[in-house]
Design an enzyme around this catalytic site. Structure first.
Site, PDB file in Angstrom:
ATOM      1  N   GLY A 163      13.895 -18.685  79.663  1.00 62.29           N
ATOM      2  CA  GLY A 163      13.731 -19.117  78.263  1.00 62.29           C
ATOM      3  C   GLY A 163      12.961 -20.422  78.226  1.00 62.29           C
ATOM      4  NE  ARG A 185      27.231 -25.218  78.316  1.00 62.42           N
ATOM      5  CZ  ARG A 185      26.257 -26.042  77.924  1.00 62.42           C
ATOM      6  NH1 ARG A 185      25.467 -26.629  78.802  1.00 62.42           N
ATOM      7  NH2 ARG A 185      26.078 -26.292  76.633  1.00 62.42           N
ATOM      8  CD  GLU A 228      30.404 -29.823  82.803  1.00 58.76           C
ATOM      9  OE1 GLU A 228      30.310 -30.486  81.739  1.00 58.76           O
ATOM     10  OE2 GLU A 228      29.495 -29.124  83.233  1.00 58.76           O
ATOM     11  CG  HIS A 239      26.810 -31.475  81.206  1.00 56.28           C
ATOM     12  ND1 HIS A 239      27.660 -30.440  80.859  1.00 56.28           N
ATOM     13  CD2 HIS A 239      25.630 -31.201  80.595  1.00 56.28           C
ATOM     14  CE1 HIS A 239      27.027 -29.592  80.068  1.00 56.28           C
ATOM     15  NE2 HIS A 239      25.777 -30.028  79.899  1.00 56.28           N
ATOM     16  CB  ALA A 294      20.215 -31.662  82.005  1.00 51.63           C
TER      17      ALA A 294
END
Ligand code: DGY
Length: 324
Positions: free
Chosen positions: A154, A236, A265, A284, A286
């Protein structure tokens, strides 16, 4: 005036947009609101601006008949029960697009860091172990001319592929059914998952989390990968079976993993992955650039405001309920 509950402090622009139009209640703690507090606040609110750490489930919606809109401060929305929202006619917003390039930058940063063992090397220096130059010190793997397998082609997967062309990488991918033109432009080849696992030197995960992708990378998949392979996960945590990953890294079935996301997490401090030198883990982040996090807030606010007015959101996960 509509009341909205915002489940954490966020960069200023989006909050200002909300404050101009609504009564805004912000959860000020750094940690997420406990579920009972989240439910109480949602029950008193017309709009909810949630984070990926907030569980917005059917029970919450059931107790919140006043709630008309949910806007997630993220592109992913696996923390929200979308069918339950749709059933209740609640539009759910998310924030695709604005974080694509930052996430791709970060995936590539992890790829390079894992290939060249940057975090290990930095620990080595800080531990006072650097005594001389040595021909076999901290050897890693070349990125240039290697094969990059992108699972999930994507927006973000394609943006990673664009970066890879600059390194002369061969690019193969799965998914991305409508990506034909981009793939041609990038010289990327669509393959099946088994081919991707067997032929890639680097595998970067860019799928959403759903029933089909949960544990997409399991023990069987890890066995198919090259012993020199490097796995990068910025999607994820649950896309990877972390028990199987630990076993594969420990046994040398694959060379390295670089994880922006974990399951659970935050990762617990007794997680065996934290004992491995060949596993790089960051919390986490990004999309965590100043500009991008502010833009995410603007889109999340715009989605919320549109939903409250009964207008189409910029990005709605369940557009079939909009305007009903
Ligand atoms: C998302 O948006 O889904 C990312 O995981 C955090 O920005």
């Amino acid at each position: 005036m509509d009341r909205v509950f915002v489940t954490r402090q966020m960069p200023p622009t989006g909050l200002e947009m909300l404050r101009e139009a609504c009564e805004v209640v912000v959860w000020e703690d750094d940690l997420p609101p406990p579920q009972d507090v989240l439910m109480q606040e949602a029950a008193q609110s017309d709009g909810l601006l949630s984070l990926l750490t907030d569980k917005v489930d059917a029970a919450l919606m059931e107790q919140a008949p006043r709630l008309r809109v949910i806007s997630n401060y993220a592109v992913g929305y696996d923390n929200i029960d979308i069918p339950a929202a749709t059933e209740r006619g609640i539009p759910v917003g998310h924030t695709p697009g604005v974080l694509t390039e930052s996430c791709a930058d970060h995936a590539f940063a992890l790829l390079l860091a894992a290939a060249r063992r940057i975090s290990e090397a930095e620990r080595y220096v800080r531990a006072g172990k650097w005594q001389t130059w040595h021909p076999t010190l901290l050897l890693g793997q070349d990125v240039h001319n290697a094969t990059l397998g992108i699972a999930g082609f994507g927006r973000i997967g394609q943006a990673v592929a664009r970066r890879a062309t600059g390194f002369g990488m061969r690019i193969i991918y799965t998914g991305g059914s409508s990506a034909g033109d981009v793939a041609t432009e990038l010289g990327a080849e669509q393959v099946d998952m088994e081919t991707l696992l067997r032929e890639s030197d680097f595998i970067s995960l860019h799928t959403p989390l759903n029933a089909d992708t949960t544990h997409l990378i399991n023990a069987e998949a890890l066995q198919m990968m090259k012993k020199t392979a490097i796995l990068i996960n910025t999607a994820r945590g649950k896309v990877v079976d972390s028990t199987a990953l630990y076993a594969a890294l420990k046994a040398g079935d694959i060379a390295y993993a670089a994880l922006d996301v974990t399951d659970p997490e935050p990762i617990t401090m007794d997680d065996p992955l934290l004992t491995l030198d060949n596993c790089l883990i960051v919390p986490h982040i990004a999309s965590a650039s100043y500009a991008t996090r502010d833009r995410i807030g603007q889109i999340a606010a715009a989605n919320l405001l549109a939903g409250l007015k009964g207008e189409p959101m910029l990005h709605c996960v369940n557009p079939q309920v909009q305007g009903k």
